[in-house]
Design a protein around this motif. Structure first.
Motif, PDB file in Angstrom:
ATOM      1  N   MET A  17       1.801 -36.798 -36.330  1.00 14.89           N
ATOM      2  CA  MET A  17       0.903 -36.162 -36.903  1.00 14.89           C
ATOM      3  C   MET A  17       1.061 -35.253 -38.406  1.00 14.89           C
ATOM      4  SD  MET A  17      -0.744 -34.199 -33.788  1.00 14.89           S
ATOM      5  CE  MET A  17      -2.080 -33.535 -34.415  1.00 14.89           C
ATOM      6  N   GLY A  18       2.443 -35.419 -38.884  1.00 19.10           N
ATOM      7  CA  GLY A  18       2.568 -35.339 -40.214  1.00 19.10           C
ATOM      8  C   GLY A  18       3.178 -33.728 -40.121  1.00 19.10           C
ATOM      9  N   THR A  19       3.018 -33.096 -41.197  1.00 20.73           N
ATOM     10  CA  THR A  19       3.333 -31.620 -41.398  1.00 20.73           C
ATOM     11  C   THR A  19       2.409 -30.665 -41.567  1.00 20.73           C
ATOM     12  OG1 THR A  19       3.780 -31.937 -43.757  1.00 20.73           O
ATOM     13  CG2 THR A  19       5.609 -32.619 -42.333  1.00 20.73           C
ATOM     14  N   ILE A  20       2.792 -29.625 -41.318  1.00 20.97           N
ATOM     15  CA  ILE A  20       1.848 -28.347 -41.500  1.00 20.97           C
ATOM     16  C   ILE A  20       2.525 -27.359 -42.263  1.00 20.97           C
ATOM     17  CG2 ILE A  20       0.406 -28.673 -39.659  1.00 20.97           C
ATOM     18  CD1 ILE A  20       1.828 -26.337 -38.196  1.00 20.97           C
ATOM     19  N   GLN A  21       1.772 -26.192 -43.042  1.00 19.33           N
ATOM     20  CA  GLN A  21       2.548 -25.355 -43.806  1.00 19.33           C
ATOM     21  C   GLN A  21       3.719 -26.024 -44.746  1.00 19.33           C
ATOM     22  OE1 GLN A  21       3.665 -22.288 -41.095  1.00 19.33           O
ATOM     23  NE2 GLN A  21       1.803 -22.165 -40.197  1.00 19.33           N
ATOM     24  N   GLY A  22       3.452 -27.177 -45.439  1.00 22.74           N
ATOM     25  CA  GLY A  22       4.152 -27.663 -46.350  1.00 22.74           C
ATOM     26  C   GLY A  22       5.250 -28.612 -45.742  1.00 22.74           C
ATOM     27  N   ASN A  23       6.448 -28.335 -44.768  1.00 27.32           N
ATOM     28  CA  ASN A  23       7.263 -28.766 -44.423  1.00 27.32           C
ATOM     29  C   ASN A  23       7.603 -28.843 -42.900  1.00 27.32           C
ATOM     30  OD1 ASN A  23       8.341 -26.454 -44.622  1.00 27.32           O
ATOM     31  ND2 ASN A  23       9.855 -26.891 -45.633  1.00 27.32           N
ATOM     32  N   ILE A  24       6.763 -28.310 -42.058  1.00 26.44           N
ATOM     33  CA  ILE A  24       6.856 -28.196 -40.680  1.00 26.44           C
ATOM     34  C   ILE A  24       6.447 -29.383 -39.956  1.00 26.44           C
ATOM     35  CG2 ILE A  24       6.616 -26.745 -38.704  1.00 26.44           C
ATOM     36  CD1 ILE A  24       6.172 -24.383 -40.532  1.00 26.44           C
TER      37      ILE A  24
END
Length: 285
Positions: A151-158
């Motif tokens: 699902m990738g990342t959120i808030q840049g790098n999480i």
């Protein structure tokens, strides 16, 4: 000797069961699992009135008396995947979190167990997942974006990890609920069970059902998301298996149309009871 012992147990059970049948016909069930009808509601304690609590639930079934030691709050799918705003989570689900936490604290204060059941898949679950479920959880209509996909990342790098896989960030309880769940499990008041279908009680037996049986828990209060899907599925399977089921409306939410909630509310009060936290919290505090 086994047959002789079995005959004694069966005879004792039949004798005890006969005592449950009374002239007023106000006892429903059997020697192992029964309710008693009262003048203004139902007694669900099954003969154990120690520290019993009476809840003024709404009409038509009205007041119920429960045994705290055999009662639990079941919180379903309050996960980042369904609630986190950066994952397109539903604000209606986030809105019930404060009341959910109030319920958690009240149940703990009365030595009533708190149960969390969330999506938490394994590699074997992916291998055996039916096509209908894979399709239902696809993000773009292809199987490559369904369960287990990154699902990738959120808030840049999480990194939020693979979709609804056990231990991934997206499968964790959302916000303050995560701290409540981790702290509760560490303190022995809360118990966490992964599930691999909408219902945490789906199948001949589940880890959650085994826990309920081992701890003689018979009365279940339900909340979470979505009320017409995973909450309803878990409640309905619990009803089928003979548990007392109480739907708590104001700790539940859904992204579905209002008619879906209406269906659940209508049927929940036929299968068991409907309530709000306002019917429950005063009696527990």
């Amino acid at each position: 000797m086994f047959l002789s012992s079995y005959s004694v147990i069966l005879a004792a059970a039949c004798g005890a069961n006969a005592q449950l049948v009374n002239p007023n016909n106000d006892t429903f069930g059997n020697v192992f699992n029964f309710w008693t009808k009262t003048t203004d509601g139902w007694d669900l304690t099954r003969g154990n009135a120690t520290n019993a609590i009476t809840l003024p639930l709404p009409f038509p079934k009205s007041r119920v008396t429960i045994q705290p030691a055999s009662s639990a709050l079941v919180i379903i799918d309050m996960q980042n995947f369904f609630l986190h705003p950066d994952l397109n989570g539903d604000p209606r689900g986030r809105a019930v979190i404060p009341t959910t936490i109030d319920m958690i604290h009240a149940f703990r204060a009365n030595d009533m167990k708190v149960i969390w059941t969330n999506w938490g898949l394994t590699e074997f679950d992916l291998m055996s997942m039916p096509p209908s479920f894979i399709n239902g959880f696809s993000s773009d209509g292809t199987s490559s974006t369904s369960f287990g996909s990154d699902m990738g990342t959120i808030q840049g790098n999480i990194s939020v990890g693979r979709k609804l896989m056990r231990g991934s960030r997206n499968a964790q309880p959302f916000g303050d609920l995560f701290d409540e769940q981790v702290g509760g499990v560490a303190n022995g008041t809360d118990f966490y069970f992964n599930k691999n279908r909408l219902s945490g009680m789906w199948g001949a037996s589940t880890p959650m059902q085994t826990f309920l049986q081992d701890n003689l828990i018979t009365t279940l209060f339900f909340g979470g998301v979505n009320i017409d899907q995973c909450v309803w599925g878990t409640l309905l399977d619990s009803y089928y298996k003979g548990y007392d089921v109480i739907l708590v409306d104001d700790v539940s939410a859904t992204t579905s149309p209002a008619s879906a909630t209406g269906m659940v509310d209508f049927n929940a009060q036929l299968n068991g009871w409907r309530a709000n936290s306002t019917n429950i919290l005063p009696a527990l505090t």
